[in-house]
Design a protein around this motif. Structure first.
Motif, PDB file in Angstrom:
ATOM      1  N   GLY A   1       0.827  -1.195   0.000  1.00  0.00           N
ATOM      2  CA  GLY A   1       0.000   0.000   0.000  1.00  0.00           C
ATOM      3  C   GLY A   1       0.865   1.250   0.000  1.00  0.00           C
ATOM      4  N   LEU A   2       0.244   2.322   0.383  1.00  0.00           N
ATOM      5  CA  LEU A   2       0.948   3.596   0.456  1.00  0.00           C
ATOM      6  C   LEU A   2       1.708   3.693   1.770  1.00  0.00           C
ATOM      7  CD1 LEU A   2      -1.977   5.831  -0.832  1.00  0.00           C
ATOM      8  CD2 LEU A   2       0.119   5.256  -2.100  1.00  0.00           C
TER       9      LEU A   2
ATOM     10  N   GLU B   1      -0.828   7.467   3.240  1.00  0.00           N
ATOM     11  CA  GLU B   1      -2.063   6.727   3.505  1.00  0.00           C
ATOM     12  C   GLU B   1      -3.063   7.579   4.301  1.00  0.00           C
ATOM     13  OE1 GLU B   1      -4.900   3.811   3.648  1.00  0.00           O
ATOM     14  OE2 GLU B   1      -3.027   3.768   2.486  1.00  0.00           O
ATOM     15  N   GLU B   2      -2.596   8.294   5.334  1.00  0.00           N
ATOM     16  CA  GLU B   2      -3.516   9.043   6.194  1.00  0.00           C
ATOM     17  C   GLU B   2      -4.226  10.165   5.451  1.00  0.00           C
ATOM     18  OE1 GLU B   2      -3.424  11.581  10.372  1.00  0.00           O
ATOM     19  OE2 GLU B   2      -1.787  10.204   9.887  1.00  0.00           O
TER      20      GLU B   2
ATOM     21  N   ARG C   1      -6.892   8.845   3.036  1.00  0.00           N
ATOM     22  CA  ARG C   1      -8.131   8.440   3.710  1.00  0.00           C
ATOM     23  C   ARG C   1      -9.011   9.649   4.013  1.00  0.00           C
ATOM     24  NH1 ARG C   1      -6.430   3.655   8.037  1.00  0.00           N
ATOM     25  NH2 ARG C   1      -5.965   2.068   6.450  1.00  0.00           N
TER      26      ARG C   1
ATOM     27  N   ALA D   1      -1.043   7.355  -5.252  1.00  0.00           N
ATOM     28  CA  ALA D   1      -2.411   6.959  -4.906  1.00  0.00           C
ATOM     29  C   ALA D   1      -3.210   6.609  -6.161  1.00  0.00           C
ATOM     30  CB  ALA D   1      -3.098   8.093  -4.137  1.00  0.00           C
TER      31      ALA D   1
ATOM     32  N   ARG E   1      -6.494   4.280  -5.721  1.00  0.00           N
ATOM     33  CA  ARG E   1      -7.179   4.936  -4.585  1.00  0.00           C
ATOM     34  C   ARG E   1      -7.810   6.257  -5.016  1.00  0.00           C
ATOM     35  NH1 ARG E   1      -4.802   3.222   0.245  1.00  0.00           N
ATOM     36  NH2 ARG E   1      -6.367   4.509   1.320  1.00  0.00           N
TER      37      ARG E   1
END
Length: 582
Positions: A466-467, A472-473, A476, A508, A513
């Protein structure tokens, strides 16, 4: 049609036999007729009955013209060997037989001529004994007289039987017509002749000249003096060429199916013959109608590396001979084993190479080549005369041991990339291919199949990766944002506040994503599909403003989103700027 070479005798004994059989004089040159001596190649043919035609390539016998003789014998599958009853076995007979043996000719017939001048029994027996020890083996024998005609009906019967014994040619094979004569015809241009041993020639065919690489077109064809639209192997043909001058093509060149033949300047060969163990280092290689100087490097007792003065179009399995012109002798027959052999750099490499080649057949040679390179195009194996061996990936034959090595290297290369740049979410596939030295992109997926890596959207990444946390945060946060307002793209300052720059957004997007709509404009992964659904609910046609209001977004988002829908075939734009959903 079948083609045989007439060889063995030094004077007009051969030519007289051919003339009596065919009613044609094979000697073309005034000097030949005046001296009673065949100097260059002659050609004639005869009808054997039941639609079968036999063509003759009459080759010179005198030692001064042996290169001309070899140009005629090289591409021909059978030989009519002529010995005179009153002269018996002669030195040129021995050299001709050595050449036939070196070329591996297996079909033949002995003709003892001038039977009216001497009892042919002695000459016949000696010639049969000598011939039996060669590749020809036991052959039929016929005694004839060119003056009285005795024996010629029996000779025709034996020639018909010889034609029946010849193997069926491959008429669908790639063309390689070794040229034995080239000349100019007024009003027609350049004409070349040769023995078509395999394949089919047709008017309009595009071919390559081996000597120059020029592309030519078949303007006209003749077989046995008659115009034809196509000529099938085996046959004697004259080819009228469009696209080259007479001065750029000649004996020793070849007409080739384009792209089907490798040009080789270095060959590994197996040697045949009693004198092959003591070869001089500088000899002449005869293949087809070509004669090329070579440097000889012995490998083992019966193998050698030949370095050619110029490349030739040859395949594994081709047969030729090495001649020592200084000593007027055939030094050895050669069978081509490798047309792209490995370098012999380190000490002991020649001996090791000889061990590889010892007893190797075509399948073994294919395995060696694939193992040495790791991957070889199937078309290249075919062009080299080798069978397909090993696993196949698309157009490539691959070596499994090499894949295991490359898989480990791929994991190392991509791991280093992640260490240097964890945000990008993977390494560009083209960069991975270059690092691994793979010759084609379609091989990369096969390498990655044995790793913990995956290839997607042109990027190689760790499977399931994943990232990084720092990306990632904020992604999201955007996902929550788009759940509430799917078509409101964050502005530049909002992205900066989340610390999402172009590299982070690109990572992303690659992982699915986010969806990139335009530079600096991103939406959720399902934005395009949701936009299509919303717009289909509008009355038709609709404007950009109506679409913007239906999607509750800005023109900054609506315009590139509609352009994406146009490109995807979801909407169509009319001349007035309005759109319709399809």
């Amino acid at each position: 049609m079948h083609v045989v070479a007439t060889a063995g005798h030094v004077d007009h004994g051969k030519s007289t036999v051919v003339q009596r059989l065919t009613g044609m004089q094979p000697d073309r040159l005034a000097e030949e007729k005046a001296r009673g001596l065949t100097i260059d190649l002659g050609f004639a043919w005869t009808d054997l009955g039941e639609g079968e035609t036999l063509a003759f390539v009459d080759v010179p016998g005198h030692e001064r013209f042996v290169p001309n003789m070899l140009a005629g014998v090289g591409p021909v599958p059978a030989v009519m060997f002529v010995v005179a009853a009153d002269e018996g076995w002669m030195p040129q007979s021995a050299e001709h037989l050595a050449a036939v043996d070196a070329l591996g000719v297996r079909h033949g017939l002995l003709v003892v001529t001038k039977a009216d001048r001497a009892d042919p029994a002695s000459a016949t027996q000696e010639a049969l004994d000598r011939i039996a020890a060669t590749s020809l083996g036991a052959v039929p024998a016929v005694a004839v007289s060119g003056r009285t005609g005795v024996g010629f009906p029996f000779l025709r019967t034996e020639l018909a039987a010889l034609a029946d014994r010849l193997p069926a040619p491959e008429q669908d094979a790639d063309v390689r017509l070794w040229i034995d004569r080239a000349f100019t015809v007024r009003g027609a241009g350049t004409v070349v002749t040769g023995t078509l041993a395999a394949g089919t020639l047709r008017i309009g065919d595009v071919l390559t000249i081996a000597g120059t690489g020029e592309t030519v077109r078949v303007r006209g064809l003749q077989a046995l003096g008659s115009d034809v639209t196509e000529a099938r192997a085996v046959s004697r043909v004259a080819v009228n060429l469009r696209g080259t001058d007479r001065g750029r093509v000649g004996r020793g060149d070849a007409l080739l199916t384009p792209g089907a033949w490798p040009y080789s300047g270095e060959l590994d060969v197996r040697l045949r013959g009693d004198e092959s163990a003591a070869l001089h280092r500088e000899l002449v290689l005869h293949v087809g109608s070509a004669a090329v100087g070579v440097r000889v490097r012995p490998l083992g007792t019966d193998t050698a590396r030949l370095t050619l003065a110029r490349p030739l179009p040859v395949r594994v399995g081709d047969v030729g001979l090495l001649r020592d012109p200084g000593q007027h002798r055939v030094a050895a027959g050669v069978d081509v084993l490798d047309v792209d052999p490995p370098r012999l750099g380190r000490r002991g490499a020649a001996r090791a190479r000889a061990g590889e080649l010892d007893g190797a057949g075509p399948a073994d040679l294919s395995r060696m080549l694939v193992r040495r390179r790791g991957y070889v195009r199937a078309a290249e194996l075919r062009a080299a005369g080798l069978p397909e061996i090993g696993g196949r990936v698309g157009d490539w034959l691959v070596n499994e041991e090499r894949w295991a090595e490359l898989a480990g290297r791929a994991e190392h290369v991509v791991g280093d990339w992640y260490a240097r740049d964890p945000v990008t979410g993977g390494m560009p596939a083209e960069a991975v291919r270059r690092e691994l030295g793979l010759p084609a992109a379609d091989l990369l997926a096969r390498v990655l199949a044995d790793t913990g890596l995956e290839l997607s959207d042109g990027v190689v990444r760790r499977a399931g990766a994943g990232l990084p946390p720092e990306v990632e945060e904020p992604v999201r946060v955007l996902e929550s944002w788009f759940a509430r307002e799917p078509f409101r793209a964050p502005e530049a300052d909002e992205l900066a506040e989340l610390r999402l720059g172009p590299r982070e957004l690109a990572a992303a997007v690659r992982l699915g994503r986010l969806t990139r709509i335009a530079d600096g404009v991103v939406l959720g992964p399902d934005a395009v599909a949701r936009a299509a659904e919303a717009l289909r609910a509008l009355g038709e046609p609709f404007t950009v403003s109506q679409a913007r209001r239906a999607l509750d977004t800005t023109r900054r988002v609506a315009v590139p989103l509609l352009e994406r829908l146009d490109a995807n075939g979801v909407t169509v734009r009319h001349p007035d700027g309005s759109r319709t959903c399809l």
